[in-house]
Design a protein around this motif. Structure first.
Motif, mmCIF file in Angstrom:
data_model
loop_
_atom_site.group_PDB
_atom_site.id
_atom_site.type_symbol
_atom_site.label_atom_id
_atom_site.label_comp_id
_atom_site.label_asym_id
_atom_site.label_seq_id
_atom_site.Cartn_x
_atom_site.Cartn_y
_atom_site.Cartn_z
ATOM 1 N N ARG A 192 0.800 -1.232 0.000
ATOM 2 C CA ARG A 192 0.000 0.000 0.000
ATOM 3 C C ARG A 192 0.826 1.271 0.000
ATOM 4 N N ASN A 193 2.071 1.207 0.495
ATOM 5 C CA ASN A 193 2.897 2.419 0.456
ATOM 6 C C ASN A 193 3.670 2.553 -0.849
ATOM 7 N N GLY A 194 3.556 1.568 -1.727
ATOM 8 C CA GLY A 194 4.160 1.662 -3.060
ATOM 9 C C GLY A 194 5.617 1.254 -3.148
ATOM 10 N N TRP A 195 6.305 1.183 -2.016
ATOM 11 C CA TRP A 195 7.747 0.931 -2.047
ATOM 12 C C TRP A 195 8.073 -0.445 -2.619
ATOM 13 N N ILE A 196 7.383 -1.464 -2.129
ATOM 14 C CA ILE A 196 7.657 -2.822 -2.599
ATOM 15 C C ILE A 196 7.341 -2.946 -4.089
ATOM 16 N N LEU A 197 6.264 -2.307 -4.543
ATOM 17 C CA LEU A 197 5.929 -2.344 -5.965
ATOM 18 C C LEU A 197 7.030 -1.693 -6.802
#
Length: 762
Positions: free
Chosen positions: A419-424
C-alpha cells in the motif's frame, strides 16, 4: 554425456568460504578481466571490484586500491584465480567492518545463507536435530536412519540425498510436495539425487523460504552452514505458521480497536509473536517491553512472567527469586517442560541470547498455550476479513513470486505491504531495471499519506510505460488497498516478466513480441511431436483439469521425469487432485519455479495454467537445440512406455551421470523463475549480487542423449521459435564451467564468451 564438475579450488579452506554459485560468478568475472587484458594483475582489480554489488555501496575504487596496496606492493604482479578469491575475501571483510552489522536483519525470513567466514552454532544444530528426530521418527523411509546423533555430522550426511529436506518441507507446510515424486531409495544415483535437491529448493521457495547463494551442488556436498540455514528457515516457517489472523483469529485480542487490525495483518510473524508476548507480560505486571528475542530475554525474567500468566498451575516462586541467570533459566525450562513444550533451547542459549532458538522457544509456547480468548467479540470481525478462496490463492502466488525476486523487502501480507508503493517500486526495478526514479521515491516507514500516493503514482506511471492495462487507475487505488486492482496489476507485471524471459530466448525473433498464443502453440506441438494426441484448446480448456495434458507435456520435454505408474485417469475429483499435486512436484523436480496450487489446475485457473505452461516452456527452451528436436531411440522408448517406479533399479541412462550432476539453484534454475533474467536484456532484472540477491546459474537438469537428425531449426516445433545456442545461453546469469572442467550437461557456452555479461550482476 559428460558429468557436471563445479569450480574446483585446491585450497580446501578457501573453497569452503564460497558456494558453487559464488565461485562460478567470480570465476566468470576473473576470466572476463583476463580476456580483456590477457592476464589478471592486482592493478586490474580496483575498477572491476568497485562495480561488484558486494562493494559498490561500501567501498569506492580508491578505497579498494588502498586496501590492496597494504598487502601487495607491486600492482603489476599477475594473480591466479585463488589469489583473486583471497583478495575478494579481504575486501569483503573490510567492507563488513566499515558498515558494521546494521544491515543484517535478524529475521529468519530475510536471513540469507551467507557463506563468507561462516560459523556453525552447535546449539542450533542440536535443536534442529531434535526437531527432525521428533517429527520424522515415524516416517516409513527415514525411520531407519533416525534418531540422528546431534554430536555427529549425520544430519548433513543424511541431507545429501535430498529426501530429508523434502520430508521436512512437508512437515512445515503439509502437502507442498507430492511424496510420490521424491526419489526414495537407500542408494540414489546422481540424477535422482539432483532431482530431489531441485525439488527441495523450488518447494522451499514455494513455502516462503528466502535462500541466497545456494544450489543443488552445495546440498549434494552437504555444506553444513548452508544446510543449517535452509533447515532453520523451514522449521521456523512451521513454528510461525499460525501467527496470522487467518489461522488464529483470536489474535485480534492483541489490538484495542478494529482500526489496528489492518496494522496487525501487515506484521511479520515474529513481530506478531513479540506483540503476543508483550500482551501477556503487561497483564502479568512486567514493566519492560520485549523488542527482540536476544538481549531482552537474556535474564529470563520475561520468560518467568510469561509462563506464570499462561500456566499458573506450574508456577514456582523460586523462578523470579533466583539471583543467578543460569539458575533461573533452568527453572524456566522445567516450567516449560511441565507445559509439554518442546525444549528447543538450553539454559545457556537463554543466557547468551540466541535469537533463533529463543524465537523457536516462544513460538512453541504459543502453539501449546496462547492464552487468548475463544469467545472474543472481535473474532467475528477478523473472520469477516477473510478473503474468498480464489483471492487468497492469488495473493499467495504473487506474494511468493515477489519474495523469490530477491528484493530487499519481504512481503508478509501482500495487500497491506504494497500500500505504500515501495515494494511495488522494488519489483518494477527488478522486472525493468532503471525504470524507477528512486530520487522521487520515499522509503518506509512513511508517515505522510501523500508520500505513499507519490510512490504509487510512480508505480502507475511505470506500469503504463510497460504498456500494462491501467485505465482509470490512480496511485491512491493502491494506497486504499483495492485488492482486485492489486491482483490485476501484479498479474500483468508477472506476465510481462514471463513473456520478456521467453522473448529473450528467441534469438532469431528479431524483436518480435511474444504472446500467450505462442506458448499455447509450443505446448501443443511439443506434445504432438512426442507422439501423443492430447491437445489444449486454450488456457481455459476444462479438459486440462484431469492433468493428463501437462503430464504428457512434462514427459515430452524430459521423458524420464514422469513415472506413468503413478498417473491416474483424472476422472474423479480425487484422481484429478492426485494428478495435479504430482504435476506440481514433477515440474519443480524438473527445475520449474512455480507457485500455483493443485486447486488451480483442477479448477483450470487461466492465469496459473499459463504460468505453469510458460515455466515448462522456459525450461525446455534452455536445453540444447538438438536435444529439443529429436529424442534418441532410447529416449523415445522411455517416453512411450510407463516409467519404472521410483524405487526401481535405475536405467543405464540414469546411472550414466556421475556424482555432481548439474544443479539448478534456488534462484537460478532453468525455469520460469522470474528472478532470473537474461543478462543480455537491459530491460529485465538481474539477480547476481552476493550481498542480497545473488542468482544461481540456470543449470539444466541432465537430459537424455538425443540425436540431431531433425536439427534443421526449432521451427519444426513452433513457428519462429528457433534458438541460437550462443544467444539463448546468454540468458544464463552465471556460466557453469571451470577451466579444468568445462564439460557440463547443459548447452552452456564457453565462459570466455559470457565473462563480460556478468559484470553488472556482480
Amino acid at each position: 554425456m559428460s558429468s557436471f564438475v563445479g569450480v574446483i579450488v585446491s585450497d580446501q579452506w578457501l573453497h569452503s568460504q564460497f558456494t558453487q554459485v559464488e565461485l562460478r560468478s567470480l570465476k566468470s568475472k576473473f576470466i572476463s578481466i583476463k580476456n580483456q587484458n590477457g592476464k589478471v594483475t592486482v592493478g586490474d582489480l580496483p575498477p572491476s571490484m568497485s562495480k561488484l554489488k558486494a562493494f559498490s555501496d561500501k567501498l569506492n575504487e580508491e578505497e579498494i586500491r588502498r586496501v590492496l596496496e597494504e598487502s601487495n606492493s607491486d600492482f603489476t604482479n599477475e594473480i591466479d584465480f585463488e589469489g583473486f578469491l583471497r583478495m575478494y575475501l579481504d575486501l569483503h571483510n573490510r567492507a563488513t567492518e566499515k558498515v558494521g552489522n546494521s544491515k543484517h536483519s535478524s529475521s529468519f525470513l530475510k536471513a540469507t545463507t551467507t557463506t563468507l567466514l561462516h560459523t556453525i552454532n552447535d546449539s542450533e544444530k542440536a535443536s534442529y536435530v531434535a526437531h527432525v528426530n521428533s517429527y520424522l521418527r515415524d516416517d516409513p523411509f527415514l525411520k531407519q536412519f533416525l534418531p540422528i546423533d546431534p554430536s555427529s555430522n549425520a544430519l548433513f550426511d543424511l541431507a545429501k540425498d535430498g529426501v530429508l529436506l523434502c520430508k521436512l518441507i512437508n512437515v512445515a507446510v503439509p502437502g507442498t510436495i507430492d511424496e510420490r515424486a521424491i526419489n526414495t531409495k537407500r542408494v540414489l544415483n546422481p540424477w535422482e539425487r539432483n532431482e530431489n535437491h531441485t525439488l527441495c529448493l523450488n518447494s522451499a521457495k514455494a513455502i516462503g523460504c528466502t535462500v541466497v547463494n545456494i544450489g543443488t551442488q552445495d546440498l549434494i556436498e552437504g555444506r553444513p552452514h548452508l544446510l543449517l540455514g535452509l533447515i532453520s528457515q523451514i522449521i521456523k516457517i512451521q513454528l510461525l505458521a499460525d501467527l496470522n489472523l487467518r489461522k488464529t483469529p483470536q489474535l485480534v485480542e492483541l489490538v484495542e480497536d478494529n482500526n489496528d487490525v489492518e496494522e496487525l495483518m501487515g506484521l511479520a510473524p515474529e513481530k506478531v509473536l513479540l506483540k503476543w508476548m508483550n500482551f501477556h507480560l503487561k497483564k502479568a505486571g512486567y514493566e519492560k517491553t520485549v523488542t527482540n528475542f536476544s538481549s531482552d530475554v537474556k535474564d529470563g525474567e520475561a520468560y518467568a512472567y510469561l509462563l506464570n500468566v499462561l500456566a499458573p498451575e506450574h508456577c514456582s516462586p523460586a523462578t523470579l527469586g533466583a539471583k543467578d541467570a543460569t539458575e533461573r533459566a533452568n527453572l524456566i525450562l522445567d516450567h516449560a517442560e511441565r507445559m509439554d513444550c518442546k525444549r528447543y533451547i538450553s539454559p545457556k542459549d537463554i543466557v547468551e541470547g540466541s535469537p533463533n532458538l529463543n524465537l523457536a522457544f516462544v513460538a512453541q509456547i504459543f502453539h501449546q498455550r496462547n492464552g487468548l480468548s475463544t469467545d472474543n467479540k472481535n473474532i467475528s470481525f477478523a473472520e469477516m476479513m477473510t478473503d474468498d478462496e480464489l483471492i487468497s490463492r492469488e495473493e499467495r502466488c504473487f506474494r511468493l513470486w515477489i519474495n523469490s525476486l530477491g528484493i530487499a523487502s519481504y512481503v508478509n501480507n501482500l495487500f497491506e505491504d504494497v500500500r505504500n508503493g515501495w515494494i511495488l517500486l522494488e519489483v518494477l526495478d527488478k522486472v525493468s531495471p532503471g525504470s524507477v526514479n528512486w530520487k522521487q521515491a520515499t522509503r518506509p516507514p512513511i508517515r505522510m499519506p501523500f508520500r505513499k500516493v507519490e510512490n504509487c503514482n510512480q508505480v502507475v506511471g511505470i506500469g503504463k510505460q510497460l504498456k500494462l492495462s491501467l485505465v482509470n487507475v490512480a496511485g491512491n487505488d493502491f494506497v486504499q488497498g483495492n485488492k482486485k486492482l492489486i491482483l490485476a496489476f501484479l498479474w500483468q507485471l508477472m506476465r510481462f516478466n514471463m513473456l520478456q524471459l521467453l522473448k529473450n530466448l528467441r534469438s532469431r525473433s528479431q524483436g518480435k513480441e511474444f504472446s500467450d498464443a505462442d506458448i499455447l502453440t509450443w505446448a501443443n506441438k511439443k506434445v504432438k511431436h512426442s507422439g501423443r494426441t492430447s491437445q489444449m484448446e486454450s488456457f481455459k480448456d476444462k479438459n486440462l483439469s484431469s492433468g493428463l495434458f501437462f503430464l504428457e507435456l512434462l514427459s515430452a520435454v524430459e521423458p524420464r521425469v514422469v513415472n506413468w505408474n503413478l498417473v491416474t485417469k483424472g476422472e474423479s475429483d480425487e484422481e484429478k487432485k492426485l494428478n495435479a499435486t504430482y504435476i506440481i512436484s514433477v515440474s519443480r523436480k524438473l527445475g520449474c519455479s512455480i507457485f500455483l496450487l493443485p486447486e488451480d489446475i483442477m479448477e483450470v485457473n487461466q492465469k496459473m495454467i499459463l504460468t505453469l505452461t510458460a515455466s515448462i516452456m522456459y525450461w525446455s527452451l534452455q536445453q540444447p537445440v538438438d536435444e529439443q528436436l529429436s529424442p534418441s531411440p532410447a529416449a523415445s522408448s522411455r517416453g512411450a512406455s510407463p516409467e519404472p517406479s521410483i524405487d526401481a533399479t535405475p536405467s543405464p541412462a540414469a546411472t550414466a551421470f556421475s556424482d555432481g550432476s548439474p544443479s539448478p539453484s534456488i534462484h537460478g534454475t532453468p525455469s520460469l523463475d522470474f528472478s532470473t533474467t537474461p543478462s543480455s536484456s537491459p530491460g529485465l532484472p538481474l539477480n547476481g549480487s552476493f550481498s542480497n540477491d545473488a542468482t544461481a546459474p540456470p543449470e539444466a537438469s541432465p537430459s537424455p542423449s538425443l540425436s540431431g537428425d531433425e536439427g534443421s531449426s526449432l521451427a519444426a516445433e513452433v513457428s519462429n521459435m528457433t534458438i541460437d545456442d550462443a544467444d539463448s545461453d546468454s540468458t544464463t546469469s552465471v556460466p557453469l564451467v571451470d577451466d579444468a572442467a568445462s564439460d557440463t550437461a547443459t548447452s552452456t557456452p564457453q565462459v570466455e564468451k559470457e565473462g563480460t555479461q556478468l559484470q553488472s550482476e556482480l
